[in-house]
Motif scaffolding. Structure first.
Motif, PDB file in Angstrom:
ATOM      1  N   UNK A  95     -37.140 -58.412 -14.884  1.00 23.03           N
ATOM      2  CA  UNK A  95     -37.548 -57.167 -15.516  1.00 23.03           C
ATOM      3  C   UNK A  95     -36.531 -56.804 -16.589  1.00 23.03           C
ATOM      4  N   UNK A  96     -37.009 -56.426 -17.781  1.00 24.61           N
ATOM      5  CA  UNK A  96     -36.108 -56.043 -18.860  1.00 24.61           C
ATOM      6  C   UNK A  96     -35.645 -54.594 -18.652  1.00 24.61           C
ATOM      7  N   UNK A  97     -34.376 -54.446 -18.294  1.00 23.42           N
ATOM      8  CA  UNK A  97     -33.826 -53.109 -18.035  1.00 23.42           C
ATOM      9  C   UNK A  97     -32.784 -52.720 -19.086  1.00 23.42           C
ATOM     10  N   UNK A  98     -32.693 -53.489 -20.153  1.00 25.22           N
ATOM     11  CA  UNK A  98     -31.621 -53.308 -21.133  1.00 25.22           C
ATOM     12  C   UNK A  98     -31.598 -51.915 -21.739  1.00 25.22           C
ATOM     13  N   UNK A  99     -32.736 -51.402 -22.151  1.00 18.83           N
ATOM     14  CA  UNK A  99     -32.772 -50.095 -22.806  1.00 18.83           C
ATOM     15  C   UNK A  99     -32.252 -48.997 -21.886  1.00 18.83           C
ATOM     16  N   UNK A 100     -32.588 -49.082 -20.623  1.00 18.43           N
ATOM     17  CA  UNK A 100     -32.087 -48.094 -19.665  1.00 18.43           C
ATOM     18  C   UNK A 100     -30.582 -48.211 -19.499  1.00 18.43           C
ATOM     19  N   UNK A 101     -30.088 -49.447 -19.335  1.00 18.80           N
ATOM     20  CA  UNK A 101     -28.660 -49.651 -19.108  1.00 18.80           C
ATOM     21  C   UNK A 101     -27.825 -49.194 -20.290  1.00 18.80           C
ATOM     22  N   UNK A 102     -28.373 -49.320 -21.491  1.00 17.20           N
ATOM     23  CA  UNK A 102     -27.628 -48.968 -22.698  1.00 17.20           C
ATOM     24  C   UNK A 102     -27.826 -47.517 -23.119  1.00 17.20           C
ATOM     25  N   UNK A 103     -28.563 -46.747 -22.325  1.00 18.40           N
ATOM     26  CA  UNK A 103     -28.827 -45.347 -22.678  1.00 18.40           C
ATOM     27  C   UNK A 103     -27.659 -44.448 -22.280  1.00 18.40           C
ATOM     28  N   UNK A 104     -27.478 -43.390 -23.043  1.00 22.62           N
ATOM     29  CA  UNK A 104     -26.454 -42.397 -22.716  1.00 22.62           C
ATOM     30  C   UNK A 104     -26.760 -41.747 -21.371  1.00 22.62           C
ATOM     31  N   UNK A 105     -28.036 -41.550 -21.084  1.00 23.53           N
ATOM     32  CA  UNK A 105     -28.426 -40.930 -19.812  1.00 23.53           C
ATOM     33  C   UNK A 105     -27.917 -41.729 -18.617  1.00 23.53           C
ATOM     34  N   UNK A 106     -28.094 -43.037 -18.633  1.00 19.47           N
ATOM     35  CA  UNK A 106     -27.646 -43.834 -17.484  1.00 19.47           C
ATOM     36  C   UNK A 106     -26.115 -43.887 -17.399  1.00 19.47           C
ATOM     37  N   UNK A 230      -5.695 -29.195 -29.394  1.00 21.53           N
ATOM     38  CA  UNK A 230      -5.468 -29.337 -30.831  1.00 21.53           C
ATOM     39  C   UNK A 230      -5.082 -30.762 -31.198  1.00 21.53           C
ATOM     40  N   UNK A 231      -4.768 -31.578 -30.185  1.00 15.75           N
ATOM     41  CA  UNK A 231      -4.409 -32.977 -30.405  1.00 15.75           C
ATOM     42  C   UNK A 231      -5.494 -33.867 -29.784  1.00 15.75           C
ATOM     43  N   UNK A 232      -6.509 -34.258 -30.538  1.00 17.71           N
ATOM     44  CA  UNK A 232      -7.575 -35.099 -29.977  1.00 17.71           C
ATOM     45  C   UNK A 232      -7.019 -36.398 -29.400  1.00 17.71           C
ATOM     46  N   UNK A 233      -7.595 -36.824 -28.269  1.00 22.77           N
ATOM     47  CA  UNK A 233      -7.116 -38.030 -27.599  1.00 22.77           C
ATOM     48  C   UNK A 233      -8.243 -39.057 -27.458  1.00 22.77           C
ATOM     49  N   UNK A 234      -7.846 -40.298 -27.399  1.00 24.85           N
ATOM     50  CA  UNK A 234      -8.752 -41.402 -27.052  1.00 24.85           C
ATOM     51  C   UNK A 234     -10.009 -41.401 -27.926  1.00 24.85           C
ATOM     52  N   UNK A 235      -9.799 -41.274 -29.224  1.00 20.65           N
ATOM     53  CA  UNK A 235     -10.934 -41.179 -30.144  1.00 20.65           C
ATOM     54  C   UNK A 235     -11.660 -42.512 -30.310  1.00 20.65           C
ATOM     55  N   UNK A 236     -11.100 -43.572 -29.769  1.00 22.19           N
ATOM     56  CA  UNK A 236     -11.781 -44.860 -29.826  1.00 22.19           C
ATOM     57  C   UNK A 236     -12.731 -45.089 -28.668  1.00 22.19           C
ATOM     58  N   UNK A 237     -12.933 -44.072 -27.834  1.00 19.44           N
ATOM     59  CA  UNK A 237     -13.733 -44.249 -26.622  1.00 19.44           C
ATOM     60  C   UNK A 237     -15.186 -44.614 -26.924  1.00 19.44           C
ATOM     61  N   UNK A 238     -15.766 -43.997 -27.940  1.00 22.96           N
ATOM     62  CA  UNK A 238     -17.169 -44.272 -28.269  1.00 22.96           C
ATOM     63  C   UNK A 238     -17.371 -45.747 -28.605  1.00 22.96           C
ATOM     64  N   UNK A 239     -16.475 -46.280 -29.431  1.00 19.95           N
ATOM     65  CA  UNK A 239     -16.576 -47.703 -29.802  1.00 19.95           C
ATOM     66  C   UNK A 239     -16.389 -48.591 -28.580  1.00 19.95           C
ATOM     67  N   UNK A 240     -15.442 -48.240 -27.726  1.00 23.32           N
ATOM     68  CA  UNK A 240     -15.217 -49.021 -26.507  1.00 23.32           C
ATOM     69  C   UNK A 240     -16.461 -49.036 -25.627  1.00 23.32           C
ATOM     70  N   UNK A 241     -17.061 -47.881 -25.421  1.00 29.55           N
ATOM     71  CA  UNK A 241     -18.259 -47.799 -24.578  1.00 29.55           C
ATOM     72  C   UNK A 241     -19.381 -48.667 -25.131  1.00 29.55           C
ATOM     73  N   UNK A 242     -19.561 -48.617 -26.437  1.00 29.37           N
ATOM     74  CA  UNK A 242     -20.622 -49.431 -27.047  1.00 29.37           C
ATOM     75  C   UNK A 242     -20.322 -50.916 -26.907  1.00 29.37           C
TER      76      UNK A 242
END
Length: 249
Positions: A95-106, A230-242
């Motif tokens: 079963x193709x579950x890729x879209x679900x696994x890659x969703x922000x919701x999951x 005032x000091x944002x941290x771990x701004x590379x998180x989005x790229x890492x998650x993707x």
């Protein structure tokens, strides 16, 4: 008040442990308690990695920002959002579950599942007389942690949990006022009462620090939060998650 509630309300973070490992029975009890937590749609989208090896704990302590209590804990647990097994399930069931696994919701579901499991494990630990400290600092060097733990796609190490026999007891930090946290029917947007509650809490926290440090520290909670944010941290998180296959949709 029963003993379960007393354990919950008596929580404090422990950052100094005795040089004594947890028993296999204690570890199993904590993991089984974690597994008893609620899980969205029975998805069970988390895994727990336990670390006993001293060298690996030392390295994780360094990656988390040189937090010595990671290395010196009786056992170190790492709670992971885990949709890898569901990718395996997709292949197994053809079963193709890729879209679900890659969703922000999951990803949100997996994160909540892991957090619920961790809190169950923490309460279990504290009920056995152990102390705990959550370690979000693992995300400071999340790529290195991922490599060290040999984690596959669709997984991430969310946070650690240092557990052990307390070598010292700390005071319980006062939490925000009840009515600042608890809203009935709708979110309270009365800025006047909202600000007044924060002012009262600032005084409580300032008094707490003043008593704890013999007057050397008197900072407020809102001051702490403003300085932190005032000091944002771990701004590379989005790229890492993707890169891990998550939050692409």
């Amino acid at each position: 008040m029963n003993t379960t509630i007393e354990t919950i309300l008596n929580h404090r973070s422990i950052r100094k442990f005795e040089d004594k490992p947890l028993s296999n029975e204690q570890i199993r009890t904590m993991v089984e308690s974690a597994q008893a937590a609620s899980t969205s749609s029975f998805i069970q989208a988390y895994s727990i990695i336990g670390v006993k090896d001293k060298d690996k704990k030392k390295r994780l302590a360094e990656l988390a920002g040189n937090q010595s209590y990671v290395e010196n804990s009786g056992h170190f647990f790492i709670f992971c959002a885990d949709l890898h097994r569901h990718a395996v399930i997709g292949e197994k069931e053809q079963t193709d579950v890729t879209m679900s696994l890659e969703s922000t919701e999951k990803f949100i579901v997996a994160t909540i599942d892991a957090a619920l499991a961790a809190q169950n494990a923490s309460i279990a630990a504290e009920s056995m007389g152990l102390g705990i400290c959550y370690i979000g600092g693992l995300r400071n060097k999340i790529e290195e942690v991922t490599e060290l733990l040999e984690m596959p796609k669709y997984t991430i190490p969310l946070f650690g949990l240092a557990v052990g026999y307390p070598a010292q007891q700390t005071d319980i930090k006062p939490r925000l006022p009840f009515h600042h946290i608890y809203h009935e029917e709708v979110y309270n947007q009365d800025l006047g009462s909202y600000s007044e509650q924060l002012d009262g809490y600032n005084q409580t926290i300032s008094d707490y620090y003043q008593a704890r440090t013999s007057g050397k520290r008197t900072d407020t909670w809102t001051g702490q939060m403003a300085n932190m944010l005032k000091q944002p941290k771990r701004l590379g998180m989005k790229e890492y998650l993707e890169n891990q296959g998550l939050t692409k949709r």
